[in-house]
Scaffold this motif. Structure first.
Motif, short mmCIF file in Angstrom:
data_model
loop_
_atom_site.label_atom_id
_atom_site.label_comp_id
_atom_site.label_asym_id
_atom_site.label_seq_id
_atom_site.Cartn_x
_atom_site.Cartn_y
_atom_site.Cartn_z
N ALA A 40 2.02 30.39 -29.26
CA ALA A 40 2.56 29.89 -28.00
C ALA A 40 1.72 28.70 -27.54
CB ALA A 40 2.56 31.00 -26.96
N PRO A 41 2.28 27.84 -26.69
CA PRO A 41 1.53 26.68 -26.21
C PRO A 41 0.22 27.09 -25.55
CG PRO A 41 3.84 26.47 -25.63
CD PRO A 41 3.66 27.85 -26.19
N GLY A 42 -0.87 26.46 -25.97
CA GLY A 42 -2.16 26.73 -25.38
C GLY A 42 -2.81 28.01 -25.85
N LYS A 43 -2.19 28.69 -26.79
CA LYS A 43 -2.75 29.95 -27.29
C LYS A 43 -3.02 29.86 -28.78
CE LYS A 43 -0.69 33.00 -23.83
NZ LYS A 43 0.05 34.27 -23.61
N GLU A 44 -3.84 30.78 -29.25
CA GLU A 44 -4.13 30.83 -30.68
C GLU A 44 -2.98 31.51 -31.42
OE1 GLU A 44 -9.03 31.03 -30.52
OE2 GLU A 44 -7.88 32.68 -31.38
N ARG A 45 -2.92 31.21 -32.70
CA ARG A 45 -1.92 31.86 -33.55
C ARG A 45 -2.24 33.35 -33.63
NH1 ARG A 45 -0.14 28.82 -38.97
NH2 ARG A 45 -0.07 27.20 -37.35
N GLU A 46 -1.20 34.16 -33.49
CA GLU A 46 -1.42 35.60 -33.50
C GLU A 46 -0.50 36.30 -34.50
OE1 GLU A 46 -0.56 37.50 -29.77
OE2 GLU A 46 1.52 36.81 -29.74
N PHE A 47 -0.98 37.39 -35.01
CA PHE A 47 -0.24 38.21 -35.96
C PHE A 47 0.94 38.88 -35.26
CE2 PHE A 47 0.66 41.07 -39.32
CZ PHE A 47 0.83 42.34 -38.77
N VAL A 48 2.08 38.92 -35.96
CA VAL A 48 3.26 39.59 -35.44
C VAL A 48 3.63 40.80 -36.32
CG1 VAL A 48 5.72 39.36 -34.93
CG2 VAL A 48 4.15 37.47 -34.42
N ALA A 49 3.84 40.54 -37.61
CA ALA A 49 4.28 41.61 -38.52
C ALA A 49 3.97 41.21 -39.95
CB ALA A 49 5.77 41.87 -38.36
N ALA A 50 3.84 42.21 -40.80
CA ALA A 50 3.56 41.95 -42.21
C ALA A 50 4.20 43.02 -43.06
CB ALA A 50 2.06 41.90 -42.47
N ILE A 51 4.47 42.65 -44.31
CA ILE A 51 5.10 43.56 -45.26
C ILE A 51 4.46 43.37 -46.62
CG2 ILE A 51 6.93 41.90 -45.84
CD1 ILE A 51 8.87 44.32 -46.01
N ALA A 52 4.35 44.46 -47.35
CA ALA A 52 3.85 44.40 -48.73
C ALA A 52 4.60 45.45 -49.54
CB ALA A 52 2.35 44.63 -48.77
N TRP A 53 4.50 45.32 -50.84
CA TRP A 53 5.24 46.21 -51.74
C TRP A 53 4.29 46.85 -52.75
CZ3 TRP A 53 6.32 41.23 -50.44
CH2 TRP A 53 7.44 41.02 -49.62
N ASN A 54 4.70 47.96 -53.32
CA ASN A 54 3.92 48.67 -54.33
C ASN A 54 2.54 49.07 -53.84
OD1 ASN A 54 6.02 48.36 -56.35
ND2 ASN A 54 5.33 46.24 -56.54
N PRO A 55 2.44 49.94 -52.85
CA PRO A 55 3.57 50.65 -52.22
C PRO A 55 4.18 49.86 -51.07
CG PRO A 55 1.51 51.48 -51.37
CD PRO A 55 1.15 50.45 -52.40
N ASP A 56 5.42 50.18 -50.73
CA ASP A 56 6.07 49.52 -49.60
C ASP A 56 5.35 49.89 -48.31
OD1 ASP A 56 9.54 49.84 -50.74
OD2 ASP A 56 7.80 48.78 -51.53
#
Length: 125
Positions: A40-56
């Motif tokens: 967001a403007p004036g803010k640091e980049r932030e984590f939202v969501a992540a996905i990986a496989w094997n295992p899901d």
């Protein structure tokens, strides 16, 4: 050459929904984890969501848990972010990223090697 191309951003009213897409190319999909971050403007980049496989596996920031869903369509090298019950505070540029970790869900931006150009999501009140 790895490329990540996001789409789906735009203007949406509070309480509405939006689905972001990210198409990856350049190295095997579903081996390296994928993530969504936002800034967001004036803010640091932030984590939202992540996905990986094997295992899901998936992981979400507390601020979006229960509202956002990350998923993938591996045959199309695409990862999605379904965003429901959007709030004005969700307004940001959303970035797709591919991690260096194999089979790991990564929540730290420094663990991602490749980034898309970003797509703007604006939630009006």
């Amino acid at each position: 050459q790895v490329q990540l191309v996001e789409s789906g951003g735009g203007l949406v009213q509070a309480g509405g929904s939006r689905r972001l897409s990210c198409v990856a190319s350049g190295r095997p999909f579903s081996i390296y984890g994928m993530g969504w971050f936002r800034q967001a403007p004036g803010k640091e980049r932030e984590f939202v969501a992540a996905i990986a496989w094997n295992p899901d596996s998936t992981r979400y920031a507390d601020s979006v848990k229960g509202r956002f869903t990350i998923s993938s369509y591996n045959a199309k090298n695409t990862v999605y972010l379904q965003m429901n019950s959007l709030k004005p505070e969700d307004t940001a540029v959303y970035y797709c990223a591919q991690s260096r970790g194999v089979g790991n869900v990564e929540v730290t931006a420094g663990r991602y090697d490749y980034w898309g150009q970003g797509t703007q999501v604006t939630v009006s009140s």
